[in-house]
Design an enzyme around this catalytic site. Structure first.
Site, PDB file in Angstrom:
ATOM      1  CG  HIS A 125      -1.862   1.039   1.346  1.00  8.60           C
ATOM      2  ND1 HIS A 125      -3.125   1.117   1.108  1.00  8.60           N
ATOM      3  CD2 HIS A 125      -1.363   2.453   1.528  1.00  8.60           C
ATOM      4  CE1 HIS A 125      -3.619   2.223   1.666  1.00  8.60           C
ATOM      5  NE2 HIS A 125      -2.675   3.082   1.480  1.00  8.60           N
ATOM      6  CD  GLU A 126       1.373   3.650   3.571  1.00  7.36           C
ATOM      7  OE1 GLU A 126       1.862   4.752   2.918  1.00  7.36           O
ATOM      8  OE2 GLU A 126       0.276   3.735   4.182  1.00  7.36           O
ATOM      9  CG  HIS A 159       0.129   6.035  -1.025  1.00  7.12           C
ATOM     10  ND1 HIS A 159      -0.903   6.193  -1.926  1.00  7.12           N
ATOM     11  CD2 HIS A 159      -0.376   5.503   0.107  1.00  7.12           C
ATOM     12  CE1 HIS A 159      -1.982   6.001  -1.130  1.00  7.12           C
ATOM     13  NE2 HIS A 159      -1.664   5.285  -0.050  1.00  7.12           N
TER      14      HIS A 159
END
Length: 238
Positions: free
Chosen positions: A29-30, A33
């Site tokens: 997820h990170e 980003h």
């Protein structure tokens, strides 16, 4: 032990499967980003060492603990400077959206794995203990990542849904949102820990997890043989 279990959202004995799921879910997820921001021209996350698949750079202690207690949580937010994007709003929306979408992708791949294992019969070639472990891991990979997909789209700071709404909003609305952003965490904690508020806010949202899973189930069954999901969950719930 019973007292500790009452404090936790998930069974203590499933802790290893949950931790593996969280490491994968939060890291990807990170990373999504950070990598997308880097590709769009913002090196802030790159300079902070966040364009990496090293879980140690992404996991947040409080967010990880909370997912064990409340059923969901968060990782360390990736620093993003939207002013460095060529199209700050459009690219900002994409950078915010790829995080939740990465969790949806993990869930989709995990559901696909269930169908592949069912089609090939590989689960029947291993011991019951190994089969149970695989089923437990895939189940958590599916459920937790779908929940994280929904959770991160909630329009409260510092969640991704808030950033998406912020980038879509007119300038005067964005100013108001920035002025009141500090209330976001307070409101979020009230919703989480006051059962009556959670029942009318988070619970209806999280109930949408099963329709999402069913959608992928129906999609995969256009190609694969149907999975005996009743037996799948029977093994999981033993």
């Amino acid at each position: 032990m019973d007292f500790l279990q009452k404090l936790l959202w998930y069974p203590i004995e499933d802790f290893p499967f949950i931790m593996i799921t969280l490491v994968v879910a939060f890291t990807l997820h990170e990373f999504a980003h950070a990598y997308s921001a880097y590709k769009f021209g913002d090196h802030t996350a790159y300079n902070a060492g966040r364009v990496t698949l090293n879980p140690a750079m992404h996991l947040d202690v409080l967010g990880t603990i909370l997912i064990m207690i409340a059923g969901f949580g968060w990782a360390r937010p990736v620093p993003v400077n939207r002013g460095r994007f060529k199209s700050p709003r459009l690219m900002g929306i994409i950078v915010s959206a790829v995080g939740p979408l990465s969790n949806l992708l993990i869930a989709a791949v995990s559901i696909l794995a269930v169908y592949v294992l069912n089609e090939t019969g590989l689960l029947h070639t291993v011991s019951y203990g190994m089969r149970s472990a695989i089923i437990h891991l895939l189940n958590y990979m599916i459920l937790i990542n779908v929940l994280l997909f929904i959770f991160n789209l909630i329009p409260l700071p510092p969640l991704d849904g808030y950033r998406i709404i912020e980038d879509l909003a007119p300038q005067r609305v964005r100013i108001k949102m920035d002025q009141n952003a500090h209330w976001g965490m307070f409101i979020f904690l009230l919703i989480v820990f006051i059962p009556s508020l959670r029942e009318v806010t988070l619970d209806p949202l999280f109930s949408q997890s099963m329709p999402i899973i069913y959608w992928f189930r129906d999609l995969y069954e256009l190609v694969f043989s149907p999975v005996d999901w009743y037996n799948f969950y029977r093994v999981f719930n033993r």
